[in-house]
Each structure stands twice: as C-alpha cells, then as structure tokens.
Design an enzyme around this catalytic site. Structure first.
Site, PDB file in Angstrom:
ATOM      1  N   LYS A  45       0.838  -1.203   0.000  1.00 12.06           N
ATOM      2  CA  LYS A  45       0.000   0.000   0.000  1.00 12.06           C
ATOM      3  C   LYS A  45       0.871   1.251   0.000  1.00 12.06           C
ATOM      4  O   LYS A  45       1.973   1.250   0.535  1.00 12.06           O
ATOM      5  CB  LYS A  45      -0.906  -0.031   1.230  1.00 12.06           C
ATOM      6  CG  LYS A  45      -1.928   1.075   1.259  1.00 12.06           C
ATOM      7  CD  LYS A  45      -3.010   0.768   2.277  1.00 12.06           C
ATOM      8  CE  LYS A  45      -4.013   1.913   2.360  1.00 12.06           C
ATOM      9  NZ  LYS A  45      -4.575   2.279   1.051  1.00 12.06           N
ATOM     10  N   ALA A  46       0.371   2.313  -0.598  1.00 10.89           N
ATOM     11  CA  ALA A  46       1.125   3.564  -0.689  1.00 10.89           C
ATOM     12  C   ALA A  46       1.585   4.033   0.684  1.00 10.89           C
ATOM     13  O   ALA A  46       0.841   3.973   1.663  1.00 10.89           O
ATOM     14  CB  ALA A  46       0.269   4.643  -1.343  1.00 10.89           C
ATOM     15  N   ASN A  69     -13.364   3.990  -5.848  1.00  9.24           N
ATOM     16  CA  ASN A  69     -12.826   4.199  -4.513  1.00  9.24           C
ATOM     17  C   ASN A  69     -12.260   5.607  -4.394  1.00  9.24           C
ATOM     18  O   ASN A  69     -11.734   6.170  -5.352  1.00  9.24           O
ATOM     19  CB  ASN A  69     -11.767   3.148  -4.173  1.00  9.24           C
ATOM     20  CG  ASN A  69     -10.369   3.600  -4.551  1.00  9.24           C
ATOM     21  OD1 ASN A  69      -9.713   4.306  -3.779  1.00  9.24           O
ATOM     22  ND2 ASN A  69      -9.907   3.193  -5.733  1.00  9.24           N
ATOM     23  N   ILE A  71     -10.310   6.325  -1.324  1.00 10.12           N
ATOM     24  CA  ILE A  71      -9.723   6.038  -0.018  1.00 10.12           C
ATOM     25  C   ILE A  71      -8.885   7.213   0.475  1.00 10.12           C
ATOM     26  O   ILE A  71      -8.884   7.544   1.655  1.00 10.12           O
ATOM     27  CB  ILE A  71      -8.865   4.759  -0.075  1.00 10.12           C
ATOM     28  CG1 ILE A  71      -9.718   3.569  -0.558  1.00 10.12           C
ATOM     29  CG2 ILE A  71      -8.256   4.452   1.291  1.00 10.12           C
ATOM     30  CD1 ILE A  71     -10.917   3.267   0.301  1.00 10.12           C
ATOM     31  N   CYS A 130      -2.248  10.884  -7.640  1.00  8.80           N
ATOM     32  CA  CYS A 130      -3.196  11.548  -6.743  1.00  8.80           C
ATOM     33  C   CYS A 130      -2.760  12.927  -6.249  1.00  8.80           C
ATOM     34  O   CYS A 130      -3.547  13.855  -6.269  1.00  8.80           O
ATOM     35  CB  CYS A 130      -3.475  10.653  -5.532  1.00  8.80           C
ATOM     36  SG  CYS A 130      -4.202   9.059  -5.947  1.00  8.80           S
ATOM     37  N   ASN A 192      -3.363   3.337 -13.629  1.00 13.04           N
ATOM     38  CA  ASN A 192      -4.062   3.639 -12.400  1.00 13.04           C
ATOM     39  C   ASN A 192      -5.551   3.789 -12.733  1.00 13.04           C
ATOM     40  O   ASN A 192      -5.963   3.563 -13.870  1.00 13.04           O
ATOM     41  CB  ASN A 192      -3.488   4.911 -11.766  1.00 13.04           C
ATOM     42  CG  ASN A 192      -3.647   4.919 -10.258  1.00 13.04           C
ATOM     43  OD1 ASN A 192      -4.594   4.347  -9.717  1.00 13.04           O
ATOM     44  ND2 ASN A 192      -2.728   5.575  -9.575  1.00 13.04           N
ATOM     45  N   GLY A 217     -11.387  -2.269 -12.029  1.00 15.16           N
ATOM     46  CA  GLY A 217     -12.111  -3.498 -12.317  1.00 15.16           C
ATOM     47  C   GLY A 217     -12.239  -3.751 -13.804  1.00 15.16           C
ATOM     48  O   GLY A 217     -11.635  -3.055 -14.634  1.00 15.16           O
ATOM     49  N   GLY A 243      -5.218  -3.424 -14.517  1.00 11.99           N
ATOM     50  CA  GLY A 243      -6.490  -2.833 -14.911  1.00 11.99           C
ATOM     51  C   GLY A 243      -7.507  -3.883 -15.309  1.00 11.99           C
ATOM     52  O   GLY A 243      -7.632  -4.214 -16.477  1.00 11.99           O
ATOM     53  N   GLY A 244      -8.220  -4.437 -14.331  1.00  8.42           N
ATOM     54  CA  GLY A 244      -9.304  -5.366 -14.630  1.00  8.42           C
ATOM     55  C   GLY A 244      -8.912  -6.814 -14.808  1.00  8.42           C
ATOM     56  O   GLY A 244      -9.712  -7.620 -15.299  1.00  8.42           O
TER      57      GLY A 244
END
EC number: 1.3.1.14
Length: 313
Positions: A45-46, A69, A71, A130, A192, A217, A243-244
């Site tokens: 996780k980041a 999401n 988060i 982000c 992303n 997804g 990606g999916g």
C-alpha cells in the site's frame, strides 16, 4: 525450466503475478488464506511520510463493471511501515515493491530515500496519480515535465530501481511515458484508476463523500490494454500492466499488448485466492496455446513477424 520466471530491473520474479498496491494492504489479511511466497512480488500500500487517515466515508461504491474508490491514500506512515510492516513481510520469499506518495516533491524524495534502504524492498513504485504540486496545484501525473522532474529527483536518492505509475487521466499517455523514460525511470506500471462518479437516485447526491473516485475493475481493462499497446511501442523500459485482470487469459492479453508482468487489483476483493489461482492456471494455458515461456508473449500483438497463436486441437 520455470516457464513463468521474469527478470525486470531489480526484480527476479518466479512468476509475473503480483497484487496491485492499494488492493492488498501489507499482505497481513491475505496471509491467512495462503502463503504469500507463491506470488511473483507484492506491491504494498502507498506510503507517505506521515500517517494519513484518508477521505471521509462513504469512500467505496460498487459499479456494474467494477468499483469506485476514494480512499485517499490512507496508510500508517513511513516510520511504522519501516518498523513493523516491512519486517513482518521478511518471512516470505517474495520481493517487495514499495509504492510511495507525497504532497510535495520533498516528501516523495524523503520517503523514497528511506524506504529504498529496507532489505526486502527491491523496487519503488512512484505513485504520481493523486497528489498535487506545492504552490500551484498541478497534478504530478498529468504534466510530463513535472512528472519527469519528480522521477529524476527520486532516482537520485533511491537505492533500488524506480517504476512510475501512470495515470490514464491524461490527453497523451505516450508523451507522459516518454518523458518519464528520459528522466531515468527503470520501468512503468499502468494503468491507475480512471476518475468516475456515481449518484444516489434517491437523494440526487454523489454516493462517495469525496464526490468522485477512481474506477477500477473489468470496466477499465480495454482502456488499459490500449494504453499499454501504445506505450510499449514507444518506450524501451518494461511495463507492469494492471487494470481489470481476473484470469490467466487476461494476463496473456496484457502480455500480448506489451506488458512484461502484471498486477491484480480489484479482483482480490472478489476472490482472495485470485492471484494463486491465476498462477496455477497459467502453465496449462501456455500448453494449450503452444507457448514455451511466458516471455514469448510480450508484445506479440504488434511485433513485426510475430506468429499468430493457435490453440492445439
């Protein structure tokens, strides 16, 4: 011979399958289901310098083809990751790719320098999708010159290879990839999430407290495939595709587009065993297609003289 082994900058992978950052935490929950050593790598996780508590709830919404999401890069902070999470992961025979994020260039550089010294961190994943640049609010991941400069500065202090995570929310992802390669990146990870929104029909208000969120997804897979197909022909550094992805067949599609390894994200929430299942399914799929080694699939869709793959009768 291990038909699934992959060699990338800083990474000797027993197989090309890894959980994507943000969909696996630091592995503790999934370690209750299976031995994490079966994975090719783990993208943790980041991590930011200080702990982050993330955005207000609700911050997850299901969609017909995946999920949204928002988060907000929730994480325990650099010190706790170095003191608790990474040492815990040392029990597993698996290389760690540390995803790093920040609000400023200085924070990125500080986190990169510190976390790259951890003994089981074999590479960094630079999350430029982000945050915003201090004094200007320009997103790191949408301006090639800014992304390139950040990459260059992180490369100067990192003790391990640096992979840069590309945002699909750009006009020209090839230009972004080229700028990052020229700045010294060792590889790319893509894509992303795409910015999306859902609205509650009863209230008329966005479902997510943040308003928008990142779409992931199966819905984003065709976009990821197209972008990897384009970028892989324009750069010479390797791509970890995402990606999916849900199946071994999905993995080969990403390889054919030009990826050299893949990361599985949203599917982990649906089936915690998805990564080991894909790893177990790949050899039989290669047999059915008459493929000797997974590396033979890289860029097959566009390489000159590539032979078509036909299933054996």
């Amino acid at each position: 011979m291990n038909r699934l082994a992959v060699e990338l900058p800083g990474l000797s992978l027993k197989n090309p399958i890894m959980p994507a950052s943000g969909c696996f935490g630091f592995g503790r929950e999934y370690a209750r289901f299976y031995d994490l050593s079966v994975l090719g790598a783990i993208m943790i996780k980041a991590t930011t310098k200080e702990p982050r508590f993330g955005n207000p709830t609700p911050r997850v919404a299901e969609t017909p083809g995946g999920m949204l999401n928002a988060i907000g890069l929730q994480n325990p902070g650099l010190d706790k990751v170095l003191e608790e999470e990474l040492p815990w992961l040392e029990q597993f025979d698996v290389p760690i790719i540390a995803n790093i994020a920040g609000s400023t260039v200085e924070e990125y550089v500080e986190v990169a320098e510190a976390i790259s010294q951890a003994p089981n961190v074999h590479a960094l994943e630079l999350n430029i999708s982000c945050p915003n640049v201090k004094k200007g609010g320009i997103a790191f991941g949408t301006v090639p010159d800014v992304a390139a400069e950040l990459t260059r500065l992180v490369k100067q202090v990192s003790a391990v290879p640096v992979y840069v995570k590309l945002s699909p929310n750009v006009t020209d992802i090839v230009a972004m990839a080229k700028a990052i390669e020229q700045a010294g990146a060792d590889g790319l990870t893509m894509i992303n999430t795409l910015v999306g929104m859902r609205i509650d029909v009863k209230t008329g208000r966005p479902i997510l407290a943040n308003g928008t969120g990142g779409l992931s997804g199966p819905a984003v897979k065709p976009i990821a495939i197209r972008m990897i197909y384009e970028v892989s022909q324009a750069v010479s550094i390797p791509i970890i595709g995402m990606g999916g992805i849900q199946t071994a067949e999905d993995v080969l599609e990403f390889f054919y587009a030009g990826a050299s390894a893949v990361a599985v994200g949203t599917a982990n929430f649906v089936d915690p065993f998805v990564c080991p299942t894909i790893i177990a399914d790949l050899p039989a799929l290669l047999d059915d297609l008459g493929i000797g080694h997974i590396s033979e699939c890289i860029g097959r869709s566009w390489k000159t003289g590539a032979h078509a793959v036909h299933c054996r009768a």
